[in-house]
Design a protein around this motif. Structure first.
Motif, PDB file in Angstrom:
ATOM      1  N   VAL A   1      74.007 -15.929  -2.873  1.00  0.00           N
ATOM      2  CA  VAL A   1      75.442 -15.673  -2.724  1.00  0.00           C
ATOM      3  C   VAL A   1      75.642 -14.218  -2.298  1.00  0.00           C
ATOM      4  CG1 VAL A   1      77.598 -15.376  -4.024  1.00  0.00           C
ATOM      5  CG2 VAL A   1      76.248 -17.464  -4.293  1.00  0.00           C
ATOM      6  N   ILE A   2      74.854 -13.336  -2.883  1.00  0.00           N
ATOM      7  CA  ILE A   2      74.926 -11.913  -2.519  1.00  0.00           C
ATOM      8  C   ILE A   2      74.378 -11.699  -1.104  1.00  0.00           C
ATOM      9  CG2 ILE A   2      74.036  -9.611  -3.069  1.00  0.00           C
ATOM     10  CD1 ILE A   2      73.994 -10.503  -6.034  1.00  0.00           C
ATOM     11  N   PHE A   3      73.233 -12.337  -0.793  1.00  0.00           N
ATOM     12  CA  PHE A   3      72.613 -12.178   0.525  1.00  0.00           C
ATOM     13  C   PHE A   3      73.571 -12.570   1.647  1.00  0.00           C
ATOM     14  CE2 PHE A   3      70.624 -14.702   3.945  1.00  0.00           C
ATOM     15  CZ  PHE A   3      69.988 -13.685   4.638  1.00  0.00           C
ATOM     16  N   GLY A   4      74.344 -13.630   1.428  1.00  0.00           N
ATOM     17  CA  GLY A   4      75.241 -14.115   2.472  1.00  0.00           C
ATOM     18  C   GLY A   4      76.256 -13.094   2.931  1.00  0.00           C
ATOM     19  N   ALA A   5      76.591 -12.159   2.062  1.00  0.00           N
ATOM     20  CA  ALA A   5      77.578 -11.139   2.423  1.00  0.00           C
ATOM     21  C   ALA A   5      77.039 -10.171   3.467  1.00  0.00           C
ATOM     22  CB  ALA A   5      78.009 -10.368   1.175  1.00  0.00           C
ATOM     23  N   PHE A   6      75.703 -10.073   3.561  1.00  0.00           N
ATOM     24  CA  PHE A   6      75.108  -9.061   4.435  1.00  0.00           C
ATOM     25  C   PHE A   6      74.399  -9.651   5.657  1.00  0.00           C
ATOM     26  CE2 PHE A   6      75.213  -7.581   0.055  1.00  0.00           C
ATOM     27  CZ  PHE A   6      75.929  -6.395   0.175  1.00  0.00           C
ATOM     28  N   GLY A   7      74.131 -10.970   5.662  1.00  0.00           N
ATOM     29  CA  GLY A   7      73.457 -11.595   6.801  1.00  0.00           C
ATOM     30  C   GLY A   7      74.390 -11.749   7.996  1.00  0.00           C
ATOM     31  N   SER A   8      73.816 -11.890   9.189  1.00  0.00           N
ATOM     32  CA  SER A   8      74.640 -12.073  10.388  1.00  0.00           C
ATOM     33  C   SER A   8      75.145 -13.506  10.462  1.00  0.00           C
ATOM     34  CB  SER A   8      73.826 -11.750  11.644  1.00  0.00           C
ATOM     35  OG  SER A   8      72.836 -12.744  11.865  1.00  0.00           O
ATOM     36  N   LEU A   9      76.332 -13.681  11.062  1.00  0.00           N
ATOM     37  CA  LEU A   9      76.936 -15.012  11.167  1.00  0.00           C
ATOM     38  C   LEU A   9      76.043 -15.999  11.910  1.00  0.00           C
ATOM     39  CD1 LEU A   9      80.617 -15.895  11.798  1.00  0.00           C
ATOM     40  CD2 LEU A   9      78.908 -16.853  13.330  1.00  0.00           C
ATOM     41  N   PRO A  10      75.499 -15.648  13.094  1.00  0.00           N
ATOM     42  CA  PRO A  10      74.653 -16.615  13.808  1.00  0.00           C
ATOM     43  C   PRO A  10      73.410 -17.024  13.026  1.00  0.00           C
ATOM     44  CG  PRO A  10      75.342 -14.847  15.281  1.00  0.00           C
ATOM     45  CD  PRO A  10      75.700 -14.414  13.890  1.00  0.00           C
ATOM     46  N   LEU A  11      72.797 -16.073  12.289  1.00  0.00           N
ATOM     47  CA  LEU A  11      71.562 -16.377  11.572  1.00  0.00           C
ATOM     48  C   LEU A  11      71.800 -17.355  10.430  1.00  0.00           C
ATOM     49  CD1 LEU A  11      68.584 -15.999  10.942  1.00  0.00           C
ATOM     50  CD2 LEU A  11      69.181 -13.948   9.616  1.00  0.00           C
ATOM     51  N   VAL A  12      72.829 -17.098   9.592  1.00  0.00           N
ATOM     52  CA  VAL A  12      73.039 -17.969   8.439  1.00  0.00           C
ATOM     53  C   VAL A  12      73.453 -19.376   8.867  1.00  0.00           C
ATOM     54  CG1 VAL A  12      73.540 -16.102   6.817  1.00  0.00           C
ATOM     55  CG2 VAL A  12      75.414 -17.133   8.110  1.00  0.00           C
ATOM     56  N   TRP A  13      74.231 -19.482   9.949  1.00  0.00           N
ATOM     57  CA  TRP A  13      74.620 -20.807  10.434  1.00  0.00           C
ATOM     58  C   TRP A  13      73.426 -21.528  11.054  1.00  0.00           C
ATOM     59  CZ3 TRP A  13      78.886 -23.660   9.557  1.00  0.00           C
ATOM     60  CH2 TRP A  13      79.998 -23.004   9.036  1.00  0.00           C
ATOM     61  N   ALA A  14      72.562 -20.783  11.742  1.00  0.00           N
ATOM     62  CA  ALA A  14      71.367 -21.400  12.330  1.00  0.00           C
ATOM     63  C   ALA A  14      70.451 -21.944  11.240  1.00  0.00           C
ATOM     64  CB  ALA A  14      70.618 -20.372  13.186  1.00  0.00           C
ATOM     65  N   LEU A  15      70.271 -21.180  10.165  1.00  0.00           N
ATOM     66  CA  LEU A  15      69.466 -21.657   9.037  1.00  0.00           C
ATOM     67  C   LEU A  15      70.091 -22.894   8.405  1.00  0.00           C
ATOM     68  CD1 LEU A  15      68.558 -18.261   7.310  1.00  0.00           C
ATOM     69  CD2 LEU A  15      66.973 -19.823   8.465  1.00  0.00           C
ATOM     70  N   GLY A  16      71.420 -22.907   8.321  1.00  0.00           N
ATOM     71  CA  GLY A  16      72.121 -24.064   7.785  1.00  0.00           C
ATOM     72  C   GLY A  16      71.867 -25.307   8.615  1.00  0.00           C
ATOM     73  N   ASP A  17      71.876 -25.145   9.946  1.00  0.00           N
ATOM     74  CA  ASP A  17      71.596 -26.274  10.846  1.00  0.00           C
ATOM     75  C   ASP A  17      70.182 -26.805  10.639  1.00  0.00           C
ATOM     76  OD1 ASP A  17      74.092 -26.193  11.983  1.00  0.00           O
ATOM     77  OD2 ASP A  17      73.489 -24.973  13.699  1.00  0.00           O
ATOM     78  N   THR A  18      69.242 -25.900  10.485  1.00  0.00           N
ATOM     79  CA  THR A  18      67.840 -26.304  10.283  1.00  0.00           C
ATOM     80  C   THR A  18      67.691 -27.154   9.027  1.00  0.00           C
ATOM     81  OG1 THR A  18      67.057 -24.268  11.342  1.00  0.00           O
ATOM     82  CG2 THR A  18      65.483 -25.463   9.981  1.00  0.00           C
TER      83      THR A  18
ATOM     84  N   GLY B   1      71.391 -24.857  -2.821  1.00  0.00           N
ATOM     85  CA  GLY B   1      71.398 -23.761  -3.774  1.00  0.00           C
ATOM     86  C   GLY B   1      71.396 -22.401  -3.103  1.00  0.00           C
ATOM     87  N   PHE B   2      70.691 -22.292  -1.983  1.00  0.00           N
ATOM     88  CA  PHE B   2      70.495 -20.993  -1.350  1.00  0.00           C
ATOM     89  C   PHE B   2      71.200 -20.855   0.006  1.00  0.00           C
ATOM     90  CE2 PHE B   2      66.144 -20.914  -3.681  1.00  0.00           C
ATOM     91  CZ  PHE B   2      66.786 -20.700  -4.890  1.00  0.00           C
ATOM     92  N   VAL B   3      70.750 -21.614   1.015  1.00  0.00           N
ATOM     93  CA  VAL B   3      71.217 -21.399   2.395  1.00  0.00           C
ATOM     94  C   VAL B   3      72.709 -21.662   2.556  1.00  0.00           C
ATOM     95  CG1 VAL B   3      70.936 -22.066   4.805  1.00  0.00           C
ATOM     96  CG2 VAL B   3      68.933 -21.940   3.302  1.00  0.00           C
ATOM     97  N   PHE B   4      73.184 -22.828   2.108  1.00  0.00           N
ATOM     98  CA  PHE B   4      74.595 -23.153   2.299  1.00  0.00           C
ATOM     99  C   PHE B   4      75.509 -22.216   1.513  1.00  0.00           C
ATOM    100  CE2 PHE B   4      74.411 -27.875   3.799  1.00  0.00           C
ATOM    101  CZ  PHE B   4      73.717 -27.455   4.929  1.00  0.00           C
ATOM    102  N   ASN B   5      75.051 -21.741   0.368  1.00  0.00           N
ATOM    103  CA  ASN B   5      75.882 -20.804  -0.386  1.00  0.00           C
ATOM    104  C   ASN B   5      75.955 -19.443   0.303  1.00  0.00           C
ATOM    105  OD1 ASN B   5      76.753 -22.509  -2.387  1.00  0.00           O
ATOM    106  ND2 ASN B   5      75.086 -22.036  -3.790  1.00  0.00           N
ATOM    107  N   ALA B   6      74.888 -19.087   1.003  1.00  0.00           N
ATOM    108  CA  ALA B   6      74.938 -17.850   1.793  1.00  0.00           C
ATOM    109  C   ALA B   6      75.974 -17.978   2.915  1.00  0.00           C
ATOM    110  CB  ALA B   6      73.557 -17.546   2.379  1.00  0.00           C
ATOM    111  N   ILE B   7      76.082 -19.172   3.494  1.00  0.00           N
ATOM    112  CA  ILE B   7      77.074 -19.408   4.549  1.00  0.00           C
ATOM    113  C   ILE B   7      78.485 -19.248   4.002  1.00  0.00           C
ATOM    114  CG2 ILE B   7      78.085 -21.204   6.019  1.00  0.00           C
ATOM    115  CD1 ILE B   7      75.285 -22.254   6.528  1.00  0.00           C
TER     116      ILE B   7
END
Length: 500
Positions: free
Chosen positions: A408-425, A168-174
């Motif tokens: 979905v909105i947050f993902g537009a502003f987060g850094s690429l490495p951070l959102v992918w790292a959270l996705g991996d976790t 619902g949250f992390v992957f949609n931010a990615i």
């Protein structure tokens, strides 16, 4: 690398991803051996199962698949494909290569082939222990087979919370993050205005669809995913055909780097293995416990049929779509593997533009937008199923939907490495919990497969009735109470009696 990204990668993922790859491989090998490699042996059955739907109409004149469950096998396939086919195939593969080198692609292939057996088991179990709500829609997935198959409700609750937050949250931010990266690559800008516009458009479209219900989600993904995936595959095939003489060299490069036969600066065997496994799991989700939520919604006459459908989904995602991306990237300009300049969608864009011209970068943007958006829809659906497992409160669901739009909105502003790292976790955490459950439940899937195979051997279209395996407990459905199963059971009895 900022402190938040460093903490997630070094502390959380440093522990989780020391365990997950070996757990996935061990589970896949175990299930493969016990099913006599069902993921390869029954490949023809997979294509048959994905196009099958219940025949006939009920007393009100409605198609059986629309009345009993609401989702055909193919629609369930497209919902899970919507979650699978997206940024993981375009941005994720490029990211794996930029960090882990070409060898990462080899390990993506391995986790798909080995994990095909795991995907079969988890989706078959989800079908067996599915339930139906008062509106006639099916629900199921890991939370349900943990509760009904193992009587481990505390673990089921933990998994349902993890999946709801992850999808619902992390992957949609990615997904949003990759769209912003792709649009920025096309327009040659990384401005705040661009991010605001993309976030606003995606948030609006997401809100319109997720408040529309499951049927609208299924209908949207059934149209978007096949069209966009086909367009991307065709473009990739054009690039490969244009450079067909380079293909043997690319395959040699991929295998060589994966096994340590060839190495370049910074891209070690360990990096290839680690990032190939991470991006492979994110892309095809085999063993992660997400696809079974969509698999459980299908109306089929035997649980094994949907297990086969989901295995085919793993192959389509990784062996076809991800390989297309890998070839595009490797045919492009040289990449500084393992360097700090981590690239995702932008790397695929530049590589395609190098092969076909500037329009290639814009084509990636257009395709990625729709694939990523369909992933947002698919991700939400999987998350919704688990929120509904936890509570029937409409207020909670409304708050959750607003949270989805917020991320979905947050993902537009987060850094690429951070959102992918959270996705991996989150992906790694889900995989650990899910495999803990499906290994002890594997014996049930093996019995169902034998039941399926015995009927096929007799020339019958397999159907399952819970009386066939009376030792199975807490099976709510499969009692012959619906027209699909009841009619199939009657046909099976007739087929077994030549005098009838």
């Amino acid at each position: 690398m900022d402190s938040a990204t460093s903490f997630v990668n070094d502390t959380l993922n440093g522990v989780i991803w020391e365990i997950v790859p070996w757990l996935l491989l061990a589970a896949g090998v175990y299930f493969g051996l016990r099913t006599i490699f069902v993921q390869v042996r029954l490949l023809p059955e997979m294509f048959k199962a994905v196009t099958e739907k219940p025949q006939g109409k009920d007393r009100h004149g409605r198609d059986l698949d629309e009345e009993y469950g609401g989702i055909s096998a193919f629609k369930a396939f497209t919902i899970s494909a919507a979650s699978r086919v997206g940024t993981g195939n375009i941005a994720g593969v490029a990211l794996a290569i930029s960090v882990g080198g070409p060898g990462a692609v080899f390990w993506m292939w391995i986790i798909a082939i080995v994990g095909g057996a795991t995907a079969f088991v988890e989706s078959t179990l989800a079908q067996l222990w599915k339930t139906k709500d008062q509106d006639g829609n099916y629900h199921g997935g890991p939370a349900y087979y943990m509760t009904r198959g193992l009587n481990w409700r505390p673990l089921a609750i933990i998994f349902a919370v993890a999946l709801s937050l992850t999808y619902g949250f992390v992957f949609n931010a990615i997904q949003t993050n990759s769209i912003v990266e792709a649009v920025g690559g096309s327009l040659q800008t990384d401005s705040m205005t661009l991010k605001v516009i993309v976030a606003a458009v995606l948030a609006t479209l997401t809100a319109l669809i997720i408040f529309g219900g499951v049927t609208r989600i299924a209908s949207a993904t059934q149209i978007i995913v096949p069209f966009m995936a086909t367009a991307y595959i065709l473009i990739g095939l054009v690039v490969v055909i244009m450079n067909i003489s380079e293909v043997p060299g690319m395959i040699s490069l991929i295998v060589g780097h994966a096994l340590g036969l060839q190495q370049v600066a910074g891209a070690t065997v360990g990096a290839a293995f680690a990032f190939g496994m991470r991006r492979g799991l994110f892309s095809n989700e085999a063993g992660q416990g997400s696809a079974p939520n969509a698999a459980a919604t299908a109306t089929v006459s035997h649980p094994v049929k949907q297990g086969l459908v989901q295995t085919l989904g793993v192959y389509f995602d990784t062996l076809v779509v991800c390989t297309i991306t890998a070839f595009i990237v490797l045919l492009g300009p040289a990449v500084n593997y393992g360097m700090d300049d981590i690239q995702g969608a932008a790397l695929t864009q530049s590589a395609l533009a190098d092969s076909v011209g500037a329009w290639g970068a814009h084509a990636i943007t257009f395709i990625l937008f729709f694939l990523a958006f369909s992933s947002v829809i698919g991700n939400y659906y999987l998350a919704q199923a688990n929120v509904e497992y936890l509570t029937s409160s409409k207020t909670v669901m409304t708050i959750f939907r607003l949270g989805v739009i917020g991320f979905v909105i947050f993902g537009a502003f987060g850094s690429l490495p951070l959102v992918w790292a959270l996705g991996d976790t989150m992906a790694g955490t889900m995989a650990i919990i899910n495999i803990i459950a499906i290994v002890p439940l594997g014996g049930v899937a093996f019995k169902l497969l034998r039941n399926f195979s015995e009927q096929r051997t007799k020339g019958l279209d397999p159907v399952f009735h819970r009386d066939m395996l009376p030792e199975l407990k807490n099976v709510e459905f499969w009692d012959g109470s619906d027209p699909v199963t009841r009619r199939s059971v009657e046909d099976l009895k007739v087929a077994g009696r030549p005098d009838k």
